[in-house]
Design a protein around this motif. Structure first.
Motif: not given
Length: 467
Positions: A316-345
């Protein structure tokens, strides 16, 4: 799906399905809890950036007191899930009764203490002028909702230990709607200002706690506390505190660290405090999926350790690790790509443009560590699920006191990086603590059970009461 099937799924089902099934309601619940702060922040930021900075300035103080409730909640999920995994349902009712009694008593004490010393704490933190005035108003009201918050923490831990992560989410959604409706009414219609935001949250949480108590005593809940002829049980209280104390120390140590951190951030001006607070609220929203996965892992690991299925807990630990790394990577890309509209909102008040500029810089640095924050959550989940919370405590305290704060001091006094030194230190400290956590995991000491077996309970008089 009934409670028995949930337990069977946790102990025998496909791990990915278990993680996703349990974590989705937790994620939604966490998102709702985060919305409490975000909604307050958005409405308060419409008053001024100083009002918004005041809510951020006092947050670590409130969290210092909340940390005890979090520790008790973690202990509840860990111990109760292990008892369920070991098919000791009758024992879970006694443990849950003791847990709630400890929680209610401690929350009342902390509410009174926090309310009385609030002005002194803010003064010692260096809160002066409008920042100190508004901070004290907001903080005092937030202390009043500690009993309701603590109680619902307990109720959530009791439900999560059984794999019932949906019911608390539904109640939280209703509470969030109440908060959203009351915020503008209390802040602007009644003219209560920053206090209105705190009162709206208090009312919403009081309703949430009341609904949670009703849910707790329904026939469908197999872990129903029983307060008839109640007395504190010395052995059970000791077991709960043994698991809860390291978590509480870890959380409170982190809170103290954040108080010191706020002092460093405040030295760069109110705009830096506002930027720090805004970005943290945004990233906490994005990180809810990974944090929910870590919380789900707590119950999964607890039940499987209770059933002596260590290999399944590891899986369970190893599979949760894989899922969270994937989620974190997607979040990183989205925050950097849409930083200005996110902050202004999220920063509605534009009275200080430097807040926007500082927020964009901080958002970039912290976005890079999104995958690491997911790993941190999963490591916390496995240590808390096993009940060996001393390791999660070490991660909480070590990240701030032994890595982040020393680095900030070095950058502040030996470089001209300014606030950027803070932003970099926060990201880098996540890397160091994750390396430490994985090293502890590889050492296998987290596998030790924290509750006594039935034979041990009988031989040691584990159910003797405090006279």
């Amino acid at each position: 799906m009934n409670k028995q099937n949930k337990t069977e799924m946790i102990l025998k089902g496909n791990i990915y399905n278990v993680l996703i099934t349990l974590s989705i309601p937790i994620i939604i619940n966490s998102l709702i809890q985060t919305l409490y702060n975000l909604v307050d922040g958005v409405w308060v930021s419409k008053i001024s950036s100083v009002h918004f900075a005041a809510t951020a300035f006092v947050w670590p103080v409130n969290f210092l007191f909340v940390s005890l409730g979090i520790g008790l909640s973690i202990a509840g999920t860990s111990i109760l899930s292990q008892l369920i995994g070991g098919d000791r349902i009758e024992d879970t009712r006694e443990y849950s009764t003791q847990l709630i009694a400890i929680t209610i008593l401690s929350s009342i004490v902390f509410t009174a203490l926090g309310y009385l010393i609030s002005p002194t704490i803010i003064r010692l933190m260096g809160g002066t002028g409008d920042l100190g005035l508004y901070g004290n108003i907001y903080l005092r009201v937030t202390f009043l909702d500690l009993p309701f918050m603590f109680l619902f923490f307990n109720i959530t831990s009791i439900m999560n230990a059984q794999g019932n992560t949906l019911a608390p989410t539904i109640l939280s959604a209703i509470s969030a709607i109440i908060n959203v409706v009351l915020d503008p009414i209390f802040i602007f219609t009644f003219g209560w200002g920053i206090a209105g935001a705190a009162w709206a949250t208090l009312v919403a949480r009081a309703v949430l706690a009341l609904a949670g108590v009703i849910m707790l005593f329904t026939e469908s809940n197999k872990i129903r506390p029983d307060f008839r002829g109640f007395r504190f049980n010395k052995s059970i209280v000791k077991e709960i505190i043994t698991v809860a104390l390291p978590s509480s120390i870890g959380q409170s140590g982190a809170s103290l660290g954040f108080i010191v951190l706020n002092g460093f951030i405040g030295s760069y001006g109110t705009a830096t405090i506002a930027a720090y607070a805004m970005v943290n609220r945004i990233t906490s929203l994005v990180m809810q999926p990974a944090m929910g996965m870590g919380s789900a892992l707590t119950a999964i690991v607890g039940q499987n350790i209770g059933a002596n299925q260590i290999d399944r807990a590891r899986e369970a630990f190893h599979k949760a690790l894989k899922l969270t790394i994937l989620i974190g990577t997607i979040g990183c890309v989205l925050l950097i790509a849409f930083d200005e509209p996110i902050i202004n909102f999220f920063m509605q008040s534009k009275d200080d443009i430097s807040v926007i500029e500082l927020s964009l810089t901080y958002l970039f640095y912290i976005s890079l560590s999104m995958p690491l924050m997911g790993i941190f959550s999963v490591l916390q989940g496995i240590f808390q699920g096993s009940g060996n919370t001393k390791y999660s405590m070490a991660m909480e305290i070590g990240r701030l006191w032994f890595v982040r704060l020393p680095m900030i001091l070095i950058f502040k006094h030996l470089t001209n990086w300014g606030p950027t030194g803070i932003w970099f230190s926060m990201s880098f400290s996540n890397l160091i603590v994750c390396l430490y956590g994985y090293w502890v995991y590889r050492g296998n000491k987290w596998q030790k059970k924290v509750i006594k077996t039935d034979d041990e309970c009988q031989s040691e008089g584990a159910f003797g009461v405090i006279e």
